[in-house]
Design an enzyme around this catalytic site. Structure first.
Site, short mmCIF file in Angstrom:
data_model
loop_
_atom_site.label_atom_id
_atom_site.label_comp_id
_atom_site.label_asym_id
_atom_site.label_seq_id
_atom_site.Cartn_x
_atom_site.Cartn_y
_atom_site.Cartn_z
CD GLN A 92 42.85 44.99 38.39
OE1 GLN A 92 42.88 44.75 37.19
NE2 GLN A 92 43.54 44.32 39.28
N GLY A 93 39.71 46.84 41.11
CA GLY A 93 40.07 47.36 42.41
C GLY A 93 41.10 46.46 43.04
CB ALA A 94 42.63 46.41 46.37
CD GLU A 95 38.32 41.22 48.08
OE1 GLU A 95 39.39 41.52 48.63
OE2 GLU A 95 37.67 40.20 48.36
CB ALA A 96 36.75 41.90 42.71
CE LYS A 124 33.17 42.64 43.65
NZ LYS A 124 32.51 43.50 44.63
CG ASP A 184 32.75 50.49 50.32
OD1 ASP A 184 33.04 51.61 50.80
OD2 ASP A 184 33.29 50.03 49.30
#
Lengths: 204, 213
Positions: free
Chosen positions: B6-10, B26, B124
């Site tokens: 898990q990240g900040a976006e997805a 995702k 990225d």
């Protein structure tokens, strides 16, 4: 039923929403669509013109099915993606065509033109082989009566459908999906690109 | 269905998808800190852009996960589960095998040149966003979440600069890796002279362009 290839239609992913009021877990969520399609391959078909007229007229004699031109089918996964896309559109009230069966055919095509898609991917008057996709009954079993009906309607030989790529017209397939400029032309990459095209069609 | 990361976006889940036994989903989840209307728009747009960049990248001959299905309403992308390890793990494991490291770095440069020649800017580039496919050992670019299509040498140079900084902060002896990557990159990329010149500019001023004046 050794003559029938199964095309599963997986239930769509339901993200767990901690704020949702319902306590239903994603696993319990109901499909709302058949879980499998059966792909029957008829070869040496002699009455394509008649069948096409029946499909267009929505003849009640004809069981629920999608008739696909095998020349443009590379793999069973391609069919699965088109079915998934069509049922996703249905679930979201986003269908571009009138019925779920025509939506499957339309989803297969990279074109946004419905008539053109039907012409390319559906039956034509002189087709001599046809893929017939039949949705499973509620319990995911083979619907014998439907298949027997089809056997009576289609004048041709029911053949094993596992040999997808044997009937593929690669040249036409690449032209239709605009893959001639793809760098890697191996079958696996072509399949990935076709599926990607089906998945992203219409989204800008 | 399991949560992989898990990240900040997805969030990234692993699940199955019919004929494919494994599949990645995702999900760009709802951001409660944003206005709901804006949130929906951004998530939808980014989901679609990511999927399109993935397909475009695949088409130009580089290895990237195949896209199986895109659900813009729920902001989901169903894609191929790539079997293998991240480039970061690989470089950290093969600290002493210089020939091997060099070989893989050269592959990265070649793939990146192909990507840039097709005007896809990854956005990225880190060694965590590249994988080494098990078996074929091809370099797989993943996470096109910040990707976009652009033919500006500026964007391509910034892409390289991001990679340069990421390498320097994650790997010892990063310049050896970087030299090998850049050497093969500049051999294959179109307009290599302009990109190199821009890269030097970017190195001096950083990733952001000076907005004054």
């Amino acid at each position: 039923m050794e003559n029938i290839t199964q095309i599963p239609v997986p239930s769509l992913f339901n993200p767990y929403d901690p704020n949702a009021a319902s306590t239903e877990t994603p696993a319990e969520a109901k499909n709302g669509h058949p879980s499998v399609f059966y792909a029957l391959l008829f070869q040496n078909v002699s009455n394509a013109k008649e069948l096409k007229a029946k499909v267009i007229a929505g003849d009640p004699e004809l069981p629920q099915c999608v008739m696909v031109n095998p020349a443009l089918v590379l793999s069973s996964f391609q069919l699965q993606t088109a079915c998934s896309r069509a049922y996703m559109n249905q679930a979201q009230n986003n269908m571009k065509t009138k019925t779920i069966l025509s939506e499957i055919l339309f989803s297969l095509s990279p074109s946004l033109n419905i008539a053109e898609s039907m012409k390319l991917f559906g039956l034509s008057d002189n087709s001599n082989s046809i893929f017939v996709l039949v949705p499973s009954a509620d319990d995911a079993s083979v619907d014998e009566t439907t298949i027997n009906k089809l056997k009576n309607l289609v004048q041709g030989d029911l053949s094993p459908a596992h040999s997808f790529s044997d009937l593929t017209d690669l040249k036409l397939l690449k032209k239709v999906y605009k893959l001639n400029d793809a760098v890697d032309q191996s079958n696996t990459v072509l399949e990935d690109l076709i599926v990607g095209g089906i998945a992203t069609k219409g989204f800008l | 269905m399991t949560l992989l990361s898990q990240g900040a976006e997805a969030r990234v889940f692993k699940t199955s998808f019919g004929l494919k036994e494994v599949c990645i989903v995702k999900e760009r989840f709802r951001k409660t800190y944003r206005h709901p209307v804006l949130d929906e728009k951004l998530s939808k747009r980014r989901t679609i852009l990511e999927a399109r960049c993935l397909v475009r990248a695949k088409k130009c001959g580089i290895d990237a996960p195949a896209v199986y299905l895109v659900d813009p309403v729920k902001s989901l992308i169903y894609m191929e589960f790539v079997e293998g390890e991240t480039m970061k793990a690989f470089f950290n494991r093969e600290l002493n095998d210089h020939a091997k490291r060099n070989e893989i770095s050269t592959k990265i440069g070649t793939s990146l040149a192909k990507l840039h020649n097709a005007d896809v800017v990854h956005g990225d580039l880190t060694t965590s966003n590249m994988m080494l496919r098990a078996g074929t050992e091809s370099v797989v670019f993943i996470d096109f979440g910040l990707s976009f299509v652009s033919n500006l040498t500026e964007d391509k140079a910034v892409d390289l600069y991001v990679l340069e900084r990421a390498l320097a902060s994650t790997h010892p002896q990063s310049h050896v890796l970087l030299d090998a990557i850049l050497a093969s990159y500049f051999k294959d990329v179109k307009d290599s002279k302009q990109v190199l010149k821009k890269l030097e500019d970017v190195r001096l001023r950083g990733r952001k362009r000076d907005q004054t004046g």
